[in-house]
Structure formats: C-alpha cells, structure tokens
Design a protein around this motif. Structure first.
Motif, PDB file in Angstrom:
ATOM      1  N   ALA A 183       0.784  -1.306  -0.034  1.00 60.22           N
ATOM      2  CA  ALA A 183      -0.101   0.083  -0.090  1.00 60.22           C
ATOM      3  C   ALA A 183       0.923   1.219   0.093  1.00 60.22           C
ATOM      4  O   ALA A 183       0.619   2.100  -0.538  1.00 60.22           O
ATOM      5  CB  ALA A 183      -0.836  -0.037   1.237  1.00 60.22           C
ATOM      6  N   ARG A 184       2.010   1.215   0.683  1.00 58.71           N
ATOM      7  CA  ARG A 184       2.711   2.410   0.769  1.00 58.71           C
ATOM      8  C   ARG A 184       3.363   2.636  -0.598  1.00 58.71           C
ATOM      9  O   ARG A 184       3.468   3.743  -1.159  1.00 58.71           O
ATOM     10  CB  ARG A 184       3.967   2.198   1.963  1.00 58.71           C
ATOM     11  CG  ARG A 184       3.627   2.877   3.181  1.00 58.71           C
ATOM     12  CD  ARG A 184       4.833   2.889   4.114  1.00 58.71           C
ATOM     13  NE  ARG A 184       5.322   1.609   4.232  1.00 58.71           N
ATOM     14  CZ  ARG A 184       5.101   0.694   5.198  1.00 58.71           C
ATOM     15  NH1 ARG A 184       4.008   0.786   5.673  1.00 58.71           N
ATOM     16  NH2 ARG A 184       5.908  -0.393   5.190  1.00 58.71           N
ATOM     17  N   LEU A 185       3.714   1.408  -1.184  1.00 60.17           N
ATOM     18  CA  LEU A 185       4.625   1.547  -2.331  1.00 60.17           C
ATOM     19  C   LEU A 185       3.690   2.126  -3.513  1.00 60.17           C
ATOM     20  O   LEU A 185       3.828   2.909  -4.550  1.00 60.17           O
ATOM     21  CB  LEU A 185       5.176   0.319  -2.795  1.00 60.17           C
ATOM     22  CG  LEU A 185       5.865   0.133  -4.328  1.00 60.17           C
ATOM     23  CD1 LEU A 185       7.306   1.029  -4.258  1.00 60.17           C
ATOM     24  CD2 LEU A 185       6.354  -1.217  -4.781  1.00 60.17           C
ATOM     25  N   ALA A 211       8.091  -7.361 -17.377  1.00 55.82           N
ATOM     26  CA  ALA A 211       8.968  -6.078 -16.931  1.00 55.82           C
ATOM     27  C   ALA A 211      10.447  -6.703 -16.889  1.00 55.82           C
ATOM     28  O   ALA A 211      11.671  -5.989 -17.343  1.00 55.82           O
ATOM     29  CB  ALA A 211       8.450  -5.448 -16.186  1.00 55.82           C
ATOM     30  N   GLU A 212      10.555  -7.727 -16.039  1.00 59.42           N
ATOM     31  CA  GLU A 212      11.746  -8.214 -15.728  1.00 59.42           C
ATOM     32  C   GLU A 212      12.716  -8.642 -17.007  1.00 59.42           C
ATOM     33  O   GLU A 212      13.901  -8.256 -17.156  1.00 59.42           O
ATOM     34  CB  GLU A 212      11.808  -9.459 -14.773  1.00 59.42           C
ATOM     35  CG  GLU A 212      12.655  -9.532 -13.554  1.00 59.42           C
ATOM     36  CD  GLU A 212      12.080 -10.528 -12.656  1.00 59.42           C
ATOM     37  OE1 GLU A 212      12.411 -10.355 -11.453  1.00 59.42           O
ATOM     38  OE2 GLU A 212      11.480 -11.281 -13.154  1.00 59.42           O
ATOM     39  N   ARG A 213      11.789  -9.282 -17.964  1.00 61.87           N
ATOM     40  CA  ARG A 213      12.624  -9.895 -19.076  1.00 61.87           C
ATOM     41  C   ARG A 213      13.158  -8.666 -19.904  1.00 61.87           C
ATOM     42  O   ARG A 213      14.299  -8.735 -20.608  1.00 61.87           O
ATOM     43  CB  ARG A 213      11.671 -10.608 -19.968  1.00 61.87           C
ATOM     44  CG  ARG A 213      11.838 -12.244 -19.582  1.00 61.87           C
ATOM     45  CD  ARG A 213      11.095 -13.206 -20.770  1.00 61.87           C
ATOM     46  NE  ARG A 213       9.896 -12.563 -20.882  1.00 61.87           N
ATOM     47  CZ  ARG A 213       8.971 -12.942 -20.185  1.00 61.87           C
ATOM     48  NH1 ARG A 213       8.928 -13.942 -19.194  1.00 61.87           N
ATOM     49  NH2 ARG A 213       7.543 -12.685 -20.623  1.00 61.87           N
ATOM     50  N   SER A 271      12.296   0.743  -9.775  1.00 61.86           N
ATOM     51  CA  SER A 271      11.311   1.073  -8.809  1.00 61.86           C
ATOM     52  C   SER A 271       9.988   1.660  -9.338  1.00 61.86           C
ATOM     53  O   SER A 271       9.073   1.337  -8.783  1.00 61.86           O
ATOM     54  CB  SER A 271      12.082   2.032  -7.834  1.00 61.86           C
ATOM     55  OG  SER A 271      12.473   3.186  -8.577  1.00 61.86           O
ATOM     56  N   GLN A 272      10.009   2.505 -10.272  1.00 66.04           N
ATOM     57  CA  GLN A 272       8.749   3.296 -10.772  1.00 66.04           C
ATOM     58  C   GLN A 272       7.771   1.994 -11.208  1.00 66.04           C
ATOM     59  O   GLN A 272       6.618   2.061 -11.226  1.00 66.04           O
ATOM     60  CB  GLN A 272       9.221   4.160 -11.810  1.00 66.04           C
ATOM     61  CG  GLN A 272       7.805   4.996 -12.136  1.00 66.04           C
ATOM     62  CD  GLN A 272       7.107   5.840 -11.118  1.00 66.04           C
ATOM     63  OE1 GLN A 272       7.660   6.461 -10.431  1.00 66.04           O
ATOM     64  NE2 GLN A 272       5.820   5.358 -10.741  1.00 66.04           N
ATOM     65  N   VAL A 309       2.789  -1.377 -10.746  1.00 59.23           N
ATOM     66  CA  VAL A 309       2.113  -2.554 -10.567  1.00 59.23           C
ATOM     67  C   VAL A 309       1.336  -2.514  -9.221  1.00 59.23           C
ATOM     68  O   VAL A 309       0.247  -2.810  -8.941  1.00 59.23           O
ATOM     69  CB  VAL A 309       3.107  -3.793 -10.673  1.00 59.23           C
ATOM     70  CG1 VAL A 309       2.260  -4.937 -10.271  1.00 59.23           C
ATOM     71  CG2 VAL A 309       3.703  -4.012 -12.002  1.00 59.23           C
ATOM     72  N   ALA A 310       2.052  -2.174  -8.122  1.00 60.27           N
ATOM     73  CA  ALA A 310       1.435  -1.923  -6.837  1.00 60.27           C
ATOM     74  C   ALA A 310       0.131  -1.167  -6.766  1.00 60.27           C
ATOM     75  O   ALA A 310      -1.006  -1.531  -6.403  1.00 60.27           O
ATOM     76  CB  ALA A 310       2.299  -1.302  -5.873  1.00 60.27           C
TER      77      ALA A 310
END
Ligand code: KG4
Ligand code: ZN
Length: 352
Positions: free
Chosen positions: A192-194, A233-235, A241-242, A247-248
C-alpha cells in the motif's frame, strides 16, 4: 459462580491466534478501559512469514505482563472481572492454546466463566469500539489475511454469509504480490505504501468477478496476472522502482474496485444502509476512501474500526466476550481451541 448477568459486565480479553499478543479490559457500561498489544513482526521478519512455534513461545513470554498492564491501567482487580474471553479459533493451534490456557487458569482461580470467542466475530464486531457505533442490522465486509467475506449481521451470533472468496483472500493476495515485488513481510501495508508512488493506469490488471452477478470474489487470477506483468518487465530489463510502484498501484486499485463493487451490491441486495468494514485489509486507506465516497451518495454509511483495531488485537475479543456474556442466560467455563472454525457455525449468546 455469579448468576446475575444483566448488570454491567467487565471482561478481560486475550488474543493469541497468530503473530500479535493482545490483552484488553472491556466493560459493557463504560466501554473499552485499556488495551495493549505486542507485535511479533520483528521476530518473524527474518523468515519472511510467521513461524508457528516461535509465535507460541513469544505469546508465553508476553501474555501475563500484558494482562497485568491492562488490569493496572483500567484500575481493575482480578476479583472485579466478570469473565475472561479468549480467542478459541480459527488460528495456529499452539498459539491459540497459550491464550486458552491462561484464560482457563484465571477462570478456575477466580470462579468466573471463560468465554471462547471466534476470532472473526471479534473482527466483525470491532467497529462497535469506535464512535459512532453502528446499530444492527448491517452488512459486514470482512477482509483479513485468511478471509474475504460479506455477511449480513442482524445481532451478536446472527451472521448470514452473503459472499466468499473462491480462492485467495484479499490480504493473502496483497501479501503474495508484495513478496513478488520484493517487499518485506508483512506485505500488505508495504504494498500500500509503494502504491502511493505508482502512476494510475500505467499498467492494467483485471477486476476478477466484478460482474459475476453474485457476491463471491476471487483474487488468485489477479495475483497471477500481476506475476505475468512483473516477469515481462523483468525480461525486458524494465523492472525499476517506478515500474514496481505502478504494478502496486494497479494491483491495489483492482482489489479495491472489486471490494467496493461487491459491497455496494450487498447493500443493494439486502436493503441495509450500514456497511461495516473489518479485518487487516480494512486498514487500507484507498479502500476506506473509495468505500466512503461510493456509499455516501446512496444514502448509506460506512463504519471503519480505528486503525489499531483493524488488525489483530485484544480489544475486539474483550468486546465480543463481554457482549456474549451480557446476553447469555448463564456463563460456563470453556476450554478448547478450534484452529479451523467457520463463522457460520457460531450460535447466538444464549447457547454459551
Ligand atoms: O486481520 P489481520 O490482522 O489478521 C488475520 O486475521 O488475517 O489481517 C492481516 C492482513 C494481512 O494480509 C496484511 O497484509 C493485511 O491484512 N493488511 C493490509 C494493510 N494492513 C494490513 N492490506 C492492505 N493494506 C493495508 N494497509
Ligand atoms: Zn485477524
């Protein structure tokens, strides 16, 4: 044992079902007199989740000093107690046994009843600790680590299940998605914070079962869709961090959309005008704001427990125990734990 339960009832409440040790004194006439909580978050963090045996041992260490503290703060002598309420289940068996044993020992020593309380009944009734208190009947949205359920509540022990999750609970989905994003335990609040720094609409996730026509929910597909987004996104080497915050934000928005949609449908279906939100996910600020904004224009009102009483605590157990003891014809001494226990199996206080 005392026979007159129609006067003010003062109860010590004990919560030890999982990773918080809670104690509180609640008085039917005077309200909540004292509460104290010891969180085990730091103890379990190195393991990424709750270790049951460590939880039990910590409850053993913490519980008696917490009880002494709330008795002193509320100016209550042991002899002033009309009963001792403890969480009987659901929860971790070893952890539950610590609270049940202390409650039973005190009850025997004092000649008072011990009252086994259903943990989720504690959550359901916890908004009654706040001002203003909701009157019965109401619709309750119960969203915790293990449950995402809608109930029609017409009195203490009178709970009709309206909708349930078909797979993961909302809190569980929050926690698993948080782990996927590399956030520390406990995941829900961290996610929730992210989400606060995420850009709305930057990525897109489904709103599972929003238009299913019933009040059931499902969150495991949403969690898998988040996994697919993150892996993609990783691939591409784009999981900075954005991107994680985006996604969060979308994940939180999707869960909140579903919970708001189902809650409105439950109010419309039952005709009730009060919605009570309880359980750990009820601490989520976006959920609170969205629910309050969506419900107001429909002439209904949302009630939230104070943040301290959203997650596990002793006050809700003391409150539920006091209400049951107050309404019951007589008080017995119970001892036992029920690690698995459906709220719909619970009877009204007269059956205590
Ligand atoms: O009711 P609770 O304290 O324990 C259970 O009985 O399960 O709920 C814990 C759950 C966890 O899944 C936690 O991640 C979630 O509530 N939670 C939140 C927030 N605070 C706690 N989820 C989303 N946003 C929050 N602010
Ligand atoms: Zn809980």
């Amino acid at each position: 044992m005392r026979a007159d339960y129609n006067r003010a009832v003062r109860v010590l409440g004990i919560e030890t079902s999982c990773d918080e040790t809670g104690a509180a004194v609640y008085d039917i006439g005077a309200g909540l007199l004292a509460h104290a909580l010891h969180s085990q978050v730091a103890l379990h963090r190195p393991y990424g989740g709750v270790v049951p045996e460590l939880a039990s041992r910590d409850h053993v260490r913490q519980l008696v000093p917490l009880i002494e503290k709330v008795l002193a703060e509320s100016g209550t002598a042991l002899a002033d107690l009309d009963g001792i309420a403890y969480t009987e289940g659901p929860g971790l068996a070893g952890a539950l046994l610590v609270g049940a044993s202390v409650a039973a020992a005190l009850a025997y020593a004092l000649g008072r009843p011990s009252i086994g309380v259903h943990h989720l009944e504690g959550h359901l009734l916890s908004p009654l600790l706040s001002d203003p208190r909701p009157e019965f009947p109401f619709v309750a949205l119960l969203v915790s680590g293990g449950h995402s359920q809608l109930f029609e509540v017409t009195g203490v022990g009178r709970y009709r299940l309206l909708g349930d999750t078909l797979d993961d609970a909302a809190g569980e989905a929050f926690d698993k998605t948080a782990t996927l994003l590399g956030l520390p335990y406990p995941g829900g609040p961290a996610l929730a914070r992210l989400a606060e720094t995420g850009r709305p609409g930057a990525v897109s996730l489904p709103r599972p079962m929003l238009d299913s026509g019933d009040l059931d929910m499902s969150f495991s597909g949403l969690k898998t869709a988040a996994l697919t987004l993150v892996r993609g996104a990783e691939r591409r080497g784009e999981l900075g961090s954005q991107a994680k915050a985006d996604v969060a934000r979308e994940f939180e928005a999707a869960v909140v959309d579903v919970l708001v949609g189902k809650s409105l449908a439950a109010l419309a279906g039952t005709g009730h005008t009060r919605l009570v939100v309880a359980g750990g996910v009820g601490a989520n600020r976006t959920l609170r704001e969205r629910l309050a904004a969506a419900i107001g224009p429909r002439g209904a009102r949302a009630y939230f427990p104070d943040l301290a009483f959203c997650t596990d605590n002793g006050a809700m157990i003391a409150l539920a125990g006091a209400m049951r003891l107050h309404d019951a014809k007589a008080g017995a001494r119970t001892f036992g734990v029920r690690p698995r226990w459906a709220l719909t199996e619970l009877g009204e206080p007269a059956t205590l």
